[in-house]
Motif scaffolding. Structure first.
Motif, mmCIF file in Angstrom:
data_model
loop_
_atom_site.group_PDB
_atom_site.id
_atom_site.type_symbol
_atom_site.label_atom_id
_atom_site.label_comp_id
_atom_site.label_asym_id
_atom_site.label_seq_id
_atom_site.Cartn_x
_atom_site.Cartn_y
_atom_site.Cartn_z
ATOM 1 N N GLU A 22 25.107 -11.509 2.049
ATOM 2 C CA GLU A 22 23.665 -11.287 2.197
ATOM 3 C C GLU A 22 22.899 -12.495 1.655
ATOM 4 O O GLU A 22 23.177 -12.982 0.559
ATOM 5 N N ALA A 23 21.924 -12.966 2.427
ATOM 6 C CA ALA A 23 21.198 -14.173 2.036
ATOM 7 C C ALA A 23 19.706 -13.913 2.153
ATOM 8 O O ALA A 23 19.205 -13.640 3.242
ATOM 9 N N MET A 24 18.996 -14.008 1.041
ATOM 10 C CA MET A 24 17.551 -13.808 1.047
ATOM 11 C C MET A 24 16.910 -14.917 0.234
ATOM 12 O O MET A 24 17.142 -15.029 -0.976
ATOM 13 N N ALA A 25 16.117 -15.744 0.868
ATOM 14 C CA ALA A 25 15.411 -16.810 0.158
ATOM 15 C C ALA A 25 14.303 -16.183 -0.691
ATOM 16 O O ALA A 25 13.573 -15.312 -0.213
ATOM 17 N N ILE A 26 14.148 -16.645 -1.919
ATOM 18 C CA ILE A 26 13.135 -16.067 -2.803
ATOM 19 C C ILE A 26 11.734 -16.286 -2.239
ATOM 20 O O ILE A 26 10.839 -15.455 -2.427
ATOM 21 N N ASP A 27 11.515 -17.385 -1.509
ATOM 22 C CA ASP A 27 10.197 -17.608 -0.902
ATOM 23 C C ASP A 27 9.876 -16.513 0.116
ATOM 24 O O ASP A 27 8.734 -16.044 0.194
ATOM 25 N N ASP A 28 10.873 -16.117 0.905
ATOM 26 C CA ASP A 28 10.648 -15.049 1.883
ATOM 27 C C ASP A 28 10.379 -13.721 1.179
ATOM 28 O O ASP A 28 9.506 -12.942 1.590
ATOM 29 N N PHE A 29 11.127 -13.458 0.116
ATOM 30 C CA PHE A 29 10.894 -12.230 -0.648
ATOM 31 C C PHE A 29 9.482 -12.209 -1.221
ATOM 32 O O PHE A 29 8.778 -11.186 -1.151
ATOM 33 N N MET A 30 9.041 -13.320 -1.793
ATOM 34 C CA MET A 30 7.698 -13.369 -2.382
ATOM 35 C C MET A 30 6.622 -13.193 -1.312
ATOM 36 O O MET A 30 5.558 -12.623 -1.579
ATOM 37 N N ALA A 31 6.891 -13.646 -0.092
ATOM 38 C CA ALA A 31 5.942 -13.433 1.002
ATOM 39 C C ALA A 31 5.774 -11.939 1.282
ATOM 40 O O ALA A 31 4.653 -11.429 1.436
ATOM 41 N N ALA A 32 6.898 -11.216 1.334
ATOM 42 C CA ALA A 32 6.823 -9.769 1.563
ATOM 43 C C ALA A 32 6.124 -9.074 0.406
ATOM 44 O O ALA A 32 5.288 -8.168 0.613
ATOM 45 N N ALA A 33 6.438 -9.461 -0.828
ATOM 46 C CA ALA A 33 5.796 -8.853 -1.992
ATOM 47 C C ALA A 33 4.294 -9.112 -1.987
ATOM 48 O O ALA A 33 3.500 -8.257 -2.403
ATOM 49 N N THR A 34 3.876 -10.270 -1.508
ATOM 50 C CA THR A 34 2.449 -10.599 -1.452
ATOM 51 C C THR A 34 1.719 -9.708 -0.458
ATOM 52 O O THR A 34 0.614 -9.212 -0.728
ATOM 53 N N VAL A 35 2.329 -9.483 0.711
ATOM 54 C CA VAL A 35 1.709 -8.594 1.702
ATOM 55 C C VAL A 35 1.636 -7.166 1.159
ATOM 56 O O VAL A 35 0.624 -6.477 1.305
ATOM 57 N N LEU A 36 2.711 -6.717 0.519
ATOM 58 C CA LEU A 36 2.701 -5.391 -0.090
ATOM 59 C C LEU A 36 1.590 -5.282 -1.119
ATOM 60 O O LEU A 36 0.812 -4.310 -1.144
ATOM 61 N N ALA A 37 1.498 -6.266 -2.006
ATOM 62 C CA ALA A 37 0.490 -6.237 -3.056
ATOM 63 C C ALA A 37 -0.925 -6.241 -2.479
ATOM 64 O O ALA A 37 -1.826 -5.561 -3.016
ATOM 65 N N GLN A 38 -1.151 -6.986 -1.404
ATOM 66 C CA GLN A 38 -2.472 -7.009 -0.780
ATOM 67 C C GLN A 38 -2.843 -5.614 -0.257
ATOM 68 O O GLN A 38 -3.967 -5.143 -0.458
ATOM 69 N N TRP A 39 -1.897 -4.958 0.400
ATOM 70 C CA TRP A 39 -2.181 -3.618 0.914
ATOM 71 C C TRP A 39 -2.472 -2.645 -0.218
ATOM 72 O O TRP A 39 -3.435 -1.874 -0.155
ATOM 73 N N VAL A 40 -1.689 -2.689 -1.285
ATOM 74 C CA VAL A 40 -1.904 -1.774 -2.409
ATOM 75 C C VAL A 40 -3.223 -2.090 -3.105
ATOM 76 O O VAL A 40 -3.989 -1.179 -3.439
ATOM 77 N N ALA A 41 -3.515 -3.374 -3.321
ATOM 78 C CA ALA A 41 -4.760 -3.759 -3.978
ATOM 79 C C ALA A 41 -5.989 -3.268 -3.220
ATOM 80 O O ALA A 41 -6.981 -2.828 -3.820
ATOM 81 N N ASP A 42 -5.921 -3.315 -1.904
ATOM 82 C CA ASP A 42 -7.057 -2.899 -1.090
ATOM 83 C C ASP A 42 -7.305 -1.397 -1.152
ATOM 84 O O ASP A 42 -8.371 -0.922 -0.754
ATOM 85 N N ARG A 43 -6.302 -0.629 -1.633
ATOM 86 C CA ARG A 43 -6.404 0.833 -1.596
ATOM 87 C C ARG A 43 -6.252 1.499 -2.958
ATOM 88 O O ARG A 43 -6.348 2.717 -3.060
ATOM 89 N N ALA A 44 -6.026 0.723 -3.988
ATOM 90 C CA ALA A 44 -5.766 1.309 -5.302
ATOM 91 C C ALA A 44 -7.035 1.801 -5.987
ATOM 92 O O ALA A 44 -6.987 2.715 -6.817
ATOM 93 N N GLY A 45 -8.157 1.186 -5.667
ATOM 94 C CA GLY A 45 -9.379 1.520 -6.367
ATOM 95 C C GLY A 45 -10.043 2.789 -5.886
ATOM 96 O O GLY A 45 -9.670 3.388 -4.903
#
Length: 426
Positions: free
Chosen positions: A403-426
């Motif tokens: 299994e091969a996952m570049a940390i840059d790709d992982f951080m990209a997914a985490a950033t999109v996740l965080a944006q969605w949660v941030a927009d709806r957490a408040g």
């Protein structure tokens, strides 16, 4: 609403946290080769300890349930507001890779750390869930942890036996400190009505993103399946020189079924209907087979998955018709044994659209992609919870040490996740 540039910087600052957690998990669960985080065993227990310790260090509230799923929660200001759940599983297949499942849990921790650094004050609870027992290879039952939490474990699941120890799921849960009797009573720790959404980051389990040149994808659907983990065919052992008309060859009958299902698969693929057929085990009896003996018994496992319940039902009906024909033609008997299944997991269209838009705002290339694999999100979807998934590019597929996952790709997914949660957490 937090500006995309600020959010991206806050997530990027958690890169070290992600790298440390991935390294800790890998170091403590070596499988020689690969990773061994065995379901309801020492490896999975280790993964949950790592998660719980990281969550406690981040001042999150850590709890477990009867199935021993682990929850790390940032309490919101309104206890009545439905919670947002993120997460995935922490077990692995035997000699698997380090990222399958774990990426979703670590992405959730990264998201909460970034939002805290930004000073977000959530109204609802934000919870990262480390799910138990997603890898069905160990007990031949799908989504044990998530369905246990939702009170939807199928009948008989607790009596399923682990493939290596021969001991029951109930025994293993009890040994690890869980409460199988609560699960037997159908008690649930998660009320679907109290969950706003479940989001799961996961490595892609095929090389589609590598082929297309995208770092991440937004999931369009999760396949359901039907499975026969312990099927057998009974014919008759004969001398290798026996003419064809006298044979009751169990191995050739297995071949005939495999060819039939492969042809059905090709038909659906030609019509643009995604599905997959897998004979994971396909063999004669090693105690009796030999080069000069016609096989009198044949064993196989079967997994058929598709994105449409009607397609699954149609394929299974055609399979049974083919079996009846093969039995008559070859003088054999099929005993399919226990049947298992999992429902198709529809992705919430609103969340899918919002994730796509978040990626666009952040300047992160993302493509739509149907999941080739089953995931805990499907169990939540079946219980009525809105779900969505993000996939991370993975060059060498999944369920293997490469299994091969570049940390840059992982951080990209985490950033999109965080944006969605941030927009709806408040």
């Amino acid at each position: 609403m937090i500006a995309p540039e600020r959010l991206a910087a806050a997530v990027a600052a958690q890169r070290g946290l992600a790298e440390r957690l991935f390294a800790t998990l890998a170091e403590g669960s070596q499988g020689d080769p690969g990773i061994m985080r065995d379901t309801y065993g020492a490896g999975e227990d280790f993964g949950h300890r790592v998660f719980a310790e990281a969550a406690a260090a981040a001042d999150l509230t850590v709890t477990t349930d009867a199935s021993l799923n682990t929850y790390a929660t940032w309490r919101g200001s309104d206890p009545a507001a439905p919670a947002i759940l993120m997460g995935s599983h922490l077990d692995s297949v035997p000699h698997g890779g380090n990222f399958d499942g774990a990426a979703g849990v670590i992405a959730g921790l990264v998201t909460l750390a970034a939002l805290r650094a930004l000073g977000v004050a959530p109204r609802c609870d934000l919870t990262v869930m480390g799910v138990r027992a997603e890898e069905s290879v160990w007990f031949q039952v799908s989504y044990i942890g998530s369905r246990g939490a939702l009170g939807t474990l199928p009948e008989g699941a607790l009596e399923a036996r682990r493939i290596d120890t021969g001991r029951t799921l109930a025994d293993h849960i009890r040994d690890c400190g869980g409460d199988p009797e609560a699960l037997r009573r159908g008690e649930r720790s998660l009320d679907p009505a109290r969950i706003r959404a479940f989001l799961e980051v996961h490595i892609e389990q095929a090389p589609s993103l590598v082929e297309a040149g995208f770092p991440i994808a937004v999931c369009t659907g999760i396949p359901g399946n039907f499975r026969y983990p312990g099927a057998r065919i009974f014919g008759r052992y004969d001398h290798v020189g026996t003419p064809r008309r006298f044979r009751r060859d169990a191995a050739m009958a297995g071949m005939a079924l495999a060819a039939e299902l492969d042809a059905i698969w090709a038909e659906h693929e030609a019509r643009g209907e995604g599905m997959a057929v897998t004979f994971g085990r396909f063999h004669t009896d090693s105690d009796k087979h030999g080069m000069t003996t016609v096989p009198g018994e044949f064993r196989f496992s079967l997994d058929v998955r598709a994105y449409d319940e009607a397609v699954l039902a149609g394929v299974e009906a055609r399979m049974h018709a083919a079996i009846a024909r093969i039995e008559a033609e070859r003088g054999v008997v099929f005993e399919l044994g226990a049947r298992a299944s999992a429902a198709v997991g529809p992705v919430d269209p609103g969340i899918r659209t919002a994730l796509t838009q978040a990626a666009e705002r952040l300047g992160i290339p993302a493509m739509p992609l149907g999941s080739p694999a089953s995931h805990d999100s499907a169990a939540f979807a079946a219980a009525g919870v809105p779900v969505a998934m993000l996939f991370v590019r993975n060059e060498h597929g999944s369920h293997n040490p490469r299994e091969a996952m570049a940390i840059d790709d992982f951080m990209a997914a985490a950033t999109v996740l965080a944006q969605w949660v941030a927009d709806r957490a408040g």
